[in-house]
Structures are given as C-alpha cells and as structure tokens.
Design an enzyme around this catalytic site. Structure first.
Site, PDB file in Angstrom:
ATOM      1  N   LYS A 134       0.828  -1.207   0.000  1.00  0.00           N
ATOM      2  CA  LYS A 134       0.000   0.000   0.000  1.00  0.00           C
ATOM      3  C   LYS A 134       0.863   1.258   0.000  1.00  0.00           C
ATOM      4  O   LYS A 134       0.613   2.197  -0.759  1.00  0.00           O
ATOM      5  CB  LYS A 134      -0.932  -0.010   1.212  1.00  0.00           C
ATOM      6  CG  LYS A 134      -1.951   1.122   1.209  1.00  0.00           C
ATOM      7  CD  LYS A 134      -2.850   1.070   2.431  1.00  0.00           C
ATOM      8  CE  LYS A 134      -3.855  -0.054   2.319  1.00  0.00           C
ATOM      9  NZ  LYS A 134      -4.851   0.020   3.429  1.00  0.00           N
TER      10      LYS A 134
ATOM     11  N   LYS B   7     -20.952   9.437  17.314  1.00  0.00           N
ATOM     12  CA  LYS B   7     -20.716   8.788  16.028  1.00  0.00           C
ATOM     13  C   LYS B   7     -21.663   7.604  15.823  1.00  0.00           C
ATOM     14  O   LYS B   7     -22.325   7.476  14.781  1.00  0.00           O
ATOM     15  CB  LYS B   7     -19.257   8.318  15.951  1.00  0.00           C
ATOM     16  CG  LYS B   7     -18.935   7.384  14.795  1.00  0.00           C
ATOM     17  CD  LYS B   7     -19.118   8.054  13.444  1.00  0.00           C
ATOM     18  CE  LYS B   7     -18.678   7.104  12.327  1.00  0.00           C
ATOM     19  NZ  LYS B   7     -18.810   7.708  11.008  1.00  0.00           N
TER      20      LYS B   7
ATOM     21  N   CYS C 142     -19.871   1.440   7.235  1.00  0.00           N
ATOM     22  CA  CYS C 142     -20.231   2.039   8.520  1.00  0.00           C
ATOM     23  C   CYS C 142     -21.519   1.495   9.121  1.00  0.00           C
ATOM     24  O   CYS C 142     -21.509   0.947  10.233  1.00  0.00           O
ATOM     25  CB  CYS C 142     -20.351   3.556   8.362  1.00  0.00           C
ATOM     26  SG  CYS C 142     -18.794   4.383   7.997  1.00  0.00           S
TER      27      CYS C 142
END
Length: 435
Positions: free
Chosen positions: A35, A207, A263
């Site tokens: 990466k 959140k 999410c």
C-alpha cells in the site's frame, strides 16, 4: 502543524490528504508495504472522486508523506491520529479494537513533549479511556491527551464532507488539547463550521448514534415502500411529503434494497452490543439490524416474482452495479453480496457490470460473470436488475436494451426510472414502493 496519521485506509487517507491541503504537514503511516509503495508512486488504493489529484498535489508541494516507519513522524507530531480499522469481531459482534490498541502501544513509546492522540477510528464508548491507560502503562512519563474526533465522511463525497462538514465533534476536557484541535481545524472557520466540544465518551457515542439514526431512517422508508406496494401508493411521493417537514428532512429517505457499506452495518451491531453490555438495550436499533438483513435477502424473491417462477434454472439475470453505493469501489456489506448469491441459489446465471467495483467484487461473488459495460450485461438476459444507481445507468438507451434482452423485463431496486415511461417504452417494470 505536524500530523501523524496511523492507517491509510479510507478514513486515514482522506483525512491525511485534507489536513495537508489545509496547510499542515502530514505523514501517513501503514504497515502494508504494498500500500505504501503504491501511494509513493501516486497510485490510490481506493476509488474516491478527486482523491488522486488531492494526494498528488500535496505530495508535490511537500506537505504529504507516506511511510512504513512512523517513528520520527510520531516523535515530531503535534497530533497523532489513530485511523485504523474497527471491523466487527468474529463470534460476538463487538467492534474489534485490536488495531486501535496496537497503535496506542506503538504511539506510547515514541511521543516526545505534549502530544494529542486522536482516535479517528469509529470506536465504542470507553475506548479512549483504554487508549489512555495503555499509553500511561507503556510510558508513565508521557505528556499527552487522548481525544475523540469521529469522522462523518460519506464515501463518494468524502473530500467535500471533510472540507465543508456540518460539524466537527471533538471529545476532550483537556485545555491544551482543545487548543491543538482548534488549530488543526482552523481553516474551517472560513465556512463558520461549528466545532462541538464534548466529553470524550459523549463524542464516541455521537458517532454511533448518528449512524444508527440514519440506518433507522433508511429502514423506515423501506418498510413504508413495502406498504406502498400493497396499497397502491408511491413511496417517492411519501418520502417527499414527509421529507419537507424540517423535523424529518429529505435525506436518507430513498427506498432501496437495504443499507450496506463500511459504517452502518458494523456500527449498528456494535452499538447494540455495547448497549446490551451496559444493560440499556436499544430495541429500535436491534429491529433495524434484523429488518435490513431480511430485506436484502428478500430482493431475490422480488426478481423471481417478476419472472413468475421460483426456479430460475436456465434464466440469466443481468445486473447493473454491485457496490453498496455509487462513486465508490467499496463492497463491504453491499446488498449485492446477499442478493446475487440468492439468485444463484435459485438457479440463475448472473452477469454483472460495475464501473469501479469489479476488482473487489470478483473476489467476493463466486460464479458471477463480469462484463465491460451495461449493455453487455443486458445482452441475452431474461431480466435486467438495477442494483446500484451509478449516473451512467440513469439514461440508458431503452430501445437498445429491448433488442439485447431476451424479454424486456427490468427490476429497478433504486427507482432510477419512472414506471409510466418504462411501461410506455414496452417494458415489464418493477421498482421499490411504487405500487
């Protein structure tokens, strides 16, 4: 300011590049050599509109760096962000915090002078307390403050969300940490962005609460869509009628095959588990999780019903879009991962096209044939299934589709087209909640 960003996944890379674009000096750290190598070459490992240009510009201007060894960057940093993954833990559904805690241990041995350690990863209530304990245990003399700073980035619009957010939430009671966080986000003051300072545990919960509420909103309109089909109403008009109420709002009222992505699925499950641990069960969210899972599995039955048979042996289903939403290559918990295998289990051959998701999807959808374009996916199919609302699927050549399909049958799970126009064009057309 000098920033170290641990993790170059979706949140870390977008946040790091945007902070650099604000003028801060940012070093993004990751343990994956391939990466980092790709990033140093200017190759972006995820698809996010505008991110490649943003990264290239800030690397070129000397504000954004990538490294496997973050020791020096962490030592020099005013703020060290933890932006690693918190996937659902196998077996019990809790968030897996092993990467967060490993990052905390690494940070503890490297920080010098007062340093703000920021959890950007989505973490359950109390995680910041544990991060603080780890740093104190590893380095009792460290001068630091642990801050919660949750992200609210929508895939496909992440740069805009970071630079023009509805709000920035910062969880800390430390005055020095507040000064650092205000300085980091000072460029947003031009937009008069509210910076909401709370306690750390409150910030962590904000959140999860935000994502759970939005997931419930999606699930609500999906259930209304089912009712609309039974009574002959139009869910899009229902959504408009209630969305104009400012107490409700129009966003996240688009009926479809169920929510997915990085999410909502994991965060709703994690919140349910956390609430159960504290003896405060969240029945609405529990039901949301159950209803959404059942909805995705039921979509294959909808396709079969349109074709008039449960046995799809010998049938070919052409599929447009497999990612969980447009403008991303993210396949995490995408509805396609439930719907397409269910169609295959009924005997169907599945042929699909997605503008960006093919590389990831081929690893996850065994037996699905991928094509180079939407018309190739439709060629010879018994039904065309619209599963992700990419822009390029919004104005297809209907006459061409009719010549390619075995029969002019379209199942539109995103309500891209208008029923009367499709019927007038000679299609058998099924959509969501427009009975």
């Amino acid at each position: 300011m000098r920033v170290a960003m641990i993790g170059t996944g979706y949140v870390g890379l977008v946040s790091g590049a945007c902070f650099a674009d604000f003028g801060h000096v940012v070093t993004c750290i990751d343990k994956d050599p391939s990466k980092i190598e790709r990033l140093e070459k200017g190759e972006i490992p995820i698809f996010e509109p505008g991110l490649d240009d943003l990264v290239a510009r800030n690397v070129r201007e000397g504000r954004l760096f990538f490294t496997l060894d973050g020791a020096q960057a962490i030592k020099d940093a005013d703020a060290v962000f933890i932006a690693v993954g918190t996937p659902t833990r196998r077996g019990d559904g809790h968030a897996d915090l092993s990467y967060v805690y490993a990052a905390a241990e690494e940070i503890a041995g490297l920080i010098e002078g007062f340093t703000v350690v920021v959890t950007k990863s989505t973490v359950p209530v109390g995680t910041g307390d544990e991060v603080e304990s780890i740093i104190k245990r590893v380095n009792p003399d460290a001068q630091f403050a642990v801050v919660s700073n949750p992200e609210f980035l929508r895939e496909g619009a992440a740069i805009e969300d970071f630079k023009r957010p509805d709000r920035v939430v910062v969880g800390t009671d430390d005055d020095r940490a507040q000064v650092v966080m205000r300085e980091l986000y000072r460029p947003l003051s031009l937009n008069e962005t509210p910076i909401v300072f709370t306690g750390r545990r409150t910030s962590e919960l904000i959140k999860y609460a935000a994502n759970a509420f939005l997931a419930m909103k999606i699930t609500f309109i999906n259930e209304m869509a089912d009712l609309c089909e039974k009574v002959g109403a139009d869910v899009q008009q229902v959504a408009k009628g209630i969305g104009l109420d400012k107490r409700i709002g129009a966003k996240f009222l688009n009926a479809g095959p169920g929510y997915g992505g990085s999410c909502f699925p994991k965060d709703t499950i994690a919140l349910v588990k956390t609430a159960a641990d504290y003896g405060a069960p969240t029945r609405l969210i529990e039901t949301t999780v159950e209803v959404n899972a059942a909805r995705k599995k039921a979509m294959a039955d909808k396709v079969a019903a349109v074709l008039g048979t449960e046995d799809l042996s010998g049938k070919t289903v052409g599929v447009l879009g497999v990612t969980f939403k447009p403008n991303t290559d993210d396949m995490r918990d995408a509805p396609s991962l439930d719907i397409l295998p269910a169609l295959q289990a009924k005997g169907a051959k599945v042929v699909a096209f997605d503008p960006e998701g093919r590389h990831e999807a081929e690893k996850l959808l065994e037996g699905v044939t991928f094509t180079a374009g939407p018309y190739e996916a439709a060629d010879g199919a018994d039904v065309l299934l619209i599963l992700t609302e990419w822009d390029q699927f919004r104005a297809l050549d209907l006459d061409r589709l009719k010549t390619l399909l075995k029969a002019p049958v379209v199942v539109d799970l995103r309500n891209v087209y208008k029923p009367h126009e499709m019927v007038r064009s000679g299609f058998t057309y099924a959509s969501i909640g427009r009975g």
